[in-house]
Motif scaffolding. Structure first.
Motif, PDB file in Angstrom:
ATOM      1  N   LEU A 269       0.824  -1.210   0.000  1.00 42.47           N
ATOM      2  CA  LEU A 269       0.000   0.000   0.000  1.00 42.47           C
ATOM      3  C   LEU A 269       0.864   1.268   0.000  1.00 42.47           C
TER       4      LEU A 269
ATOM      5  N   ILE B  17       3.337   1.891  -1.700  1.00 41.85           N
ATOM      6  CA  ILE B  17       3.805   2.238  -3.045  1.00 41.85           C
ATOM      7  C   ILE B  17       3.004   3.418  -3.584  1.00 41.85           C
ATOM      8  N   GLY B  18       1.690   3.394  -3.341  1.00 42.27           N
ATOM      9  CA  GLY B  18       0.849   4.452  -3.887  1.00 42.27           C
ATOM     10  C   GLY B  18       0.364   5.451  -2.857  1.00 42.27           C
ATOM     11  N   LEU B  19       0.601   5.206  -1.585  1.00 41.97           N
ATOM     12  CA  LEU B  19       0.119   6.086  -0.517  1.00 41.97           C
ATOM     13  C   LEU B  19       1.286   6.511   0.367  1.00 41.97           C
TER      14      LEU B  19
ATOM     15  N   ALA C 230      -0.783   4.018   4.573  1.00 40.99           N
ATOM     16  CA  ALA C 230      -0.674   2.572   4.384  1.00 40.99           C
ATOM     17  C   ALA C 230      -0.764   1.850   5.725  1.00 40.99           C
TER      18      ALA C 230
END
Length: 139
Positions: free
Chosen positions: A66, A68-70, A75
């Motif tokens: 999580l 990676i994008g947040l 996350a």
């Protein structure tokens, strides 16, 4: 008479010897059973510890995926919420469906018996209809 006294001594000796053999046999059997139970308990404890670490590794992997994008805190917050939901679901599955205790006067399956199961035939004392009054009762 001496012969009867000697036989009585032999009886006592035989009883003591049989009791000692019985004690040793029971002691050995209990020792063997407790050894097996200790081994089983140790294996269950090791299994639980391994499952705990596996769950922690899974939570870490979800958090890192999580992240990676947040942002990291987001996350971690989502991972904690997912773990809380899983824990709540497992707790609910462990408890029986009817978790609320029945009313105090309610007997499951019918009416209460007129006498206790002891067989003495004496009835139960009557249940009070209201709680006792608490007041200042000084003489």
């Amino acid at each position: 008479m001496d012969r009867l006294d000697h036989l009585e001594h032999l009886d006592k000796h035989l009883v003591e010897e049989l009791a000692q053999v019985a004690r040793e046999t029971v002691r050995d059997e209990l020792r063997e059973q407790s050894r097996k139970q200790r081994r089983t308990a140790t294996l269950y404890a090791a299994s639980g510890a391994a499952a705990l670490y596996a769950g922690a590794a899974l939570a870490l992997a979800v958090g890192l995926a999580l992240a990676i994008g947040l942002p990291g805190w987001g996350a971690a917050l989502i991972t904690a919420a997912v773990m809380a939901i899983v824990a709540y679901a497992l707790r609910g599955a462990a408890h029986p469906k009817h978790a609320h205790p029945s009313a105090p006067g309610h007997v499951v399956g019918g009416t209460p018996p007129g006498a206790p199961p002891s067989g003495l035939g004496m009835p139960y004392p009557p249940m009070p209809t209201k709680p006792p009054e608490t007041g200042d009762h000084r003489a």
